[in-house]
Design a protein around this motif. Sequence first.
Motif, short mmCIF file in Angstrom:
data_model
loop_
_atom_site.label_atom_id
_atom_site.label_comp_id
_atom_site.label_asym_id
_atom_site.label_seq_id
_atom_site.Cartn_x
_atom_site.Cartn_y
_atom_site.Cartn_z
N MET A 18 49.29 27.22 56.89
CA MET A 18 48.83 27.79 55.82
C MET A 18 47.30 26.94 54.91
O MET A 18 47.18 25.71 55.11
CB MET A 18 50.48 27.67 54.96
N ARG A 19 46.90 27.37 54.07
CA ARG A 19 45.40 26.99 53.55
C ARG A 19 45.85 27.82 51.76
O ARG A 19 46.30 28.66 51.32
CB ARG A 19 44.32 27.99 53.76
N ALA A 20 45.34 26.41 51.37
CA ALA A 20 45.92 26.12 49.62
C ALA A 20 44.31 26.50 49.24
O ALA A 20 44.14 25.25 49.68
CB ALA A 20 46.58 25.73 49.07
N ILE A 21 44.17 27.65 47.97
CA ILE A 21 42.91 27.72 47.30
C ILE A 21 43.03 27.67 46.41
O ILE A 21 43.84 28.73 45.43
CB ILE A 21 42.20 29.03 48.32
N ILE A 22 42.99 26.60 45.46
CA ILE A 22 42.93 26.06 44.22
C ILE A 22 42.05 26.59 43.12
O ILE A 22 40.71 26.27 43.04
CB ILE A 22 43.06 24.78 43.63
N LEU A 23 41.51 27.17 42.45
CA LEU A 23 40.61 28.32 41.76
C LEU A 23 40.99 26.96 40.50
O LEU A 23 41.47 27.88 39.08
CB LEU A 23 40.63 29.64 41.60
N ALA A 24 39.34 27.05 40.12
CA ALA A 24 39.55 25.73 39.37
C ALA A 24 37.98 25.64 38.83
O ALA A 24 37.58 24.50 38.37
CB ALA A 24 39.58 24.17 39.52
N ALA A 25 37.22 26.67 38.69
CA ALA A 25 35.82 26.62 38.11
C ALA A 25 35.78 27.08 36.70
O ALA A 25 34.30 26.55 36.59
CB ALA A 25 35.14 27.49 39.11
N VAL A 77 46.98 32.29 53.25
CA VAL A 77 45.90 31.37 52.39
C VAL A 77 46.96 31.92 51.41
O VAL A 77 47.48 32.55 50.66
CB VAL A 77 44.81 32.24 52.40
N LEU A 78 47.03 30.60 50.64
CA LEU A 78 48.07 30.50 49.33
C LEU A 78 46.37 30.48 47.62
O LEU A 78 45.93 29.65 48.14
CB LEU A 78 48.18 29.16 48.72
N LEU A 79 46.72 31.76 47.13
CA LEU A 79 45.66 31.50 46.13
C LEU A 79 46.42 31.52 44.98
O LEU A 79 46.86 31.97 44.52
CB LEU A 79 44.57 32.97 46.05
N MET A 80 45.59 30.29 44.54
CA MET A 80 46.19 30.02 43.09
C MET A 80 46.05 29.42 41.97
O MET A 80 44.36 28.58 41.95
CB MET A 80 46.85 28.65 43.35
#
Length: 254
Positions: A1-8, A103-106
């Motif tokens: 499992m992969r976490a993608i953290i949106l911090a842009a 995928v975790l989209l956070m």
Amino acid sequence: MRAIILAAGLGLRLQQQAGAQFPKCLLRFDGTTLLERHVRMLNAAGVQDIVLALGFEPQQVEAEVDRLGLAQRPEIVINERFDLGSVLTVHTVADAMTRGGDVLLMDADVLYDERILHALVAGESTNRLLIDRDFEAGDEPVKLCLKNGVPVELRKQLMADLEYDTIGESVGFFRFDEKTARRLAEIVADYVNGGRAKMPHEEAVRDLLLEGGHTFDTADVTGAPWIEIDFPGDVTRAAQEVLPQLTRPVGAAQ
């Protein structure tokens, strides 16, 4: 499992009112940044593969990553056009979306209880949405509407004739299995190639939900404290109302 953290993001609404000149993921509560809380809780939940999608002031975030001294350093991907919509940021991390596994989209700008993360990651491979039925009405919350357990809308503003039997606020965290994550990456690419890079990524997720062919389960996290931070008042609420209810993440600074 992969976490993608949106911090842009620029966090423009917060900056305009509070003068903040740093990414929102570096906001500190009880001495701990939002980013550290994210990463520590993910690691404690068994998610070591983390991708940070950065844009505004990325060097500040990278310095925080270095300070944390993590056993597995998050992968960093930079969206140079962070001034556009978050759909472009998701497009920037297309490789991480499509390299296999769930995928975790956070969103990065959320202070939340670990129960919310547990609800997201529990069980075998799946597509999962999170819903909080106890929310304040208005134009700001992204509403998730269900009919017989099936998503029928994901938007801030709802059509008057929309039929649903359950409504709540979307927490802003999504889980996609490998096939569905690949499809979302395709939808996001269509947005960017079609001149819609300024759109929020929730619009692409909405298209995914409504096109059919993907089964989603919904975890009800009503009662678990959390807050998305967009305005100075949210910072105050986070510190005074949400933070006291949280369980300290494993490994966080004491």
